[in-house]
Scaffold this motif. Structure first.
Motif, short mmCIF file in Angstrom:
data_model
loop_
_atom_site.label_atom_id
_atom_site.label_comp_id
_atom_site.label_asym_id
_atom_site.label_seq_id
_atom_site.Cartn_x
_atom_site.Cartn_y
_atom_site.Cartn_z
N MET A 20 15.95 -0.45 15.95
CA MET A 20 16.97 0.38 16.59
C MET A 20 16.68 1.85 16.29
O MET A 20 16.44 2.22 15.15
N ALA A 21 16.70 2.67 17.30
CA ALA A 21 16.44 4.09 17.10
C ALA A 21 17.52 4.69 16.23
O ALA A 21 18.70 4.40 16.37
N GLY A 22 17.12 5.56 15.32
CA GLY A 22 18.08 6.24 14.46
C GLY A 22 18.28 5.56 13.12
O GLY A 22 18.89 6.14 12.23
N GLU A 23 17.83 4.31 12.96
CA GLU A 23 17.95 3.65 11.66
C GLU A 23 17.15 4.42 10.62
O GLU A 23 15.98 4.72 10.82
N ARG A 24 17.79 4.72 9.51
CA ARG A 24 17.08 5.42 8.45
C ARG A 24 16.74 4.44 7.33
O ARG A 24 17.50 3.52 7.03
N TRP A 25 15.58 4.66 6.75
CA TRP A 25 15.05 3.80 5.70
C TRP A 25 14.72 4.64 4.48
O TRP A 25 14.37 5.81 4.59
N LEU A 26 14.82 4.02 3.31
CA LEU A 26 14.32 4.65 2.09
C LEU A 26 12.84 4.35 1.99
O LEU A 26 12.43 3.19 2.06
N LEU A 27 12.03 5.39 1.83
CA LEU A 27 10.57 5.22 1.82
C LEU A 27 10.01 5.53 0.44
O LEU A 27 10.33 6.57 -0.16
N ALA A 28 9.18 4.62 -0.07
CA ALA A 28 8.51 4.81 -1.36
C ALA A 28 7.01 4.66 -1.17
O ALA A 28 6.56 3.95 -0.26
N ARG A 29 6.24 5.31 -2.02
CA ARG A 29 4.78 5.31 -1.86
C ARG A 29 4.08 5.04 -3.18
O ARG A 29 4.49 5.52 -4.24
N TYR A 30 2.99 4.26 -3.08
CA TYR A 30 2.14 3.98 -4.24
C TYR A 30 0.79 4.65 -4.00
O TYR A 30 0.09 4.34 -3.03
N ASN A 31 0.43 5.58 -4.86
CA ASN A 31 -0.83 6.31 -4.73
C ASN A 31 -1.89 5.68 -5.63
O ASN A 31 -1.71 5.60 -6.85
N ARG A 32 -2.98 5.23 -5.02
CA ARG A 32 -4.06 4.62 -5.78
C ARG A 32 -4.99 5.68 -6.35
O ARG A 32 -5.03 6.83 -5.87
N SER A 33 -5.77 5.29 -7.34
CA SER A 33 -6.69 6.23 -7.99
C SER A 33 -7.83 6.66 -7.07
O SER A 33 -8.44 7.71 -7.29
N ASP A 34 -8.12 5.87 -6.02
CA ASP A 34 -9.21 6.22 -5.10
C ASP A 34 -8.76 7.16 -3.99
O ASP A 34 -9.53 7.46 -3.07
N GLY A 35 -7.50 7.61 -4.06
CA GLY A 35 -7.00 8.55 -3.07
C GLY A 35 -6.26 7.92 -1.91
O GLY A 35 -5.64 8.63 -1.11
N THR A 36 -6.30 6.60 -1.78
CA THR A 36 -5.55 5.93 -0.72
C THR A 36 -4.14 5.62 -1.22
O THR A 36 -3.84 5.74 -2.41
#
Length: 265
Positions: free
Chosen positions: A1-17
């Motif tokens: 559904m357009a407009g749905e907001r999500w909480l976004l989390a990120r995992y950064n690897r040592s190789d830069g990805t």
């Protein structure tokens, strides 16, 4: 559904990805997304049979906590386009899990609250002692921790992601804090306040009332409607409520000594 907001989390690897993980409560259900950063992330419902917490918001916070323990860092909230890619990121490392019903509604006000509470204490130390007891009784059932707060010597409790603000208090002198709870704060926060109310002494007062001003019974078995408001039930909260002293402990037949002699007079 357009407009749905999500909480976004990120995992950064040592190789830069990096890889992303997102969570949202939509219509009372819990959904997650995950995948490599910048690529499409499919929307996946989380079956209620797999929940370990009572209510979508509480389960979402529990799963988010697990992700942060693994090294994910909260970026903020975002939306997802028709292609499944994250967009419109609003950076906020302290963001909470959005609920879909909040997207199109007016900003939260006191009228939106399901519970109102007021805490008073003769000193911060006396209040801390009460909060410490409440945290101790609930920590086996809900994610409880202490968070540092500038000017407050002991930190403040965080229950399933919710914490009483105590804004402006310096840890010196009398304490007075009033606030409210909403369904999205989770039933753990409600049980925390009710446990504080129960163990409070003459030096600490905790008043908790329903949105209509009605009192909350000391026996939570009589508050099925209130628990349903917080996406829970008597059955779901019974283990925690028993440990907290909010409902009488059940007698377990397996623990009865059947070998004891009966005496008749």
């Amino acid at each position: 559904m357009a407009g749905e907001r999500w909480l976004l989390a990120r995992y950064n690897r040592s190789d830069g990805t990096s890889k992303d993980w997102a969570v949202a409560v939509i219509g009372g259900d819990l959904f997650v997304r995950f995948g490599k950063t910048g690529q499409a992330m499919q929307k996946k419902p989380i079956a209620k049979s797999s929940w370990k917490s009572s209510g979508a918001a509480a389960e979402g916070r529990r799963r988010l906590w697990e992700q942060t323990e693994q090294g994910y860092e909260i970026l903020g909230t975002c939306t997802f386009g028709a292609d499944g890619k994250a967009t419109d990121l609003q950076s906020n490392p302290a963001a909470e899990i959005p609920a879909a019903e909040e997207v199109t509604s007016r900003p939260a006000t006191m009228k939106d609250a399901d519970i109102f509470f007021e805490i008073t204490a003769v000193s911060w130390q006396r209040l801390f002692e009460v909060m410490e007891v409440a945290v101790g009784r609930l920590s086996d059932h809900y994610e409880c921790r202490w968070s540092t707060r500038e000017g407050i010597p002991t930190g403040v409790p965080v229950i399933e992601g919710w914490t009483p603000a105590f804004d402006g208090h310096t840890g010196i002198g009398r304490v007075r804090h009033a606030g409210s709870l909403r369904r999205a704060n989770g039933v753990g926060a409600l049980l925390f306040l009710l446990t504080m109310r129960m163990v409070a002494s003459a030096d600490v007062t905790v008043n908790v009332v329903k949105a209509d001003g009605g009192t909350i019974d000391k026996d939570l078995r009589k508050e099925a409607a209130l628990l349903a408001t917080f996406e829970s039930s008597v059955d779901l909260i019974t283990p925690a409520a028993e440990d907290a002293g909010l409902i009488p402990k059940r007698i377990k037949l397996s623990q009865i000594d059947t070998g004891q002699a009966d005496y008749w007079f």
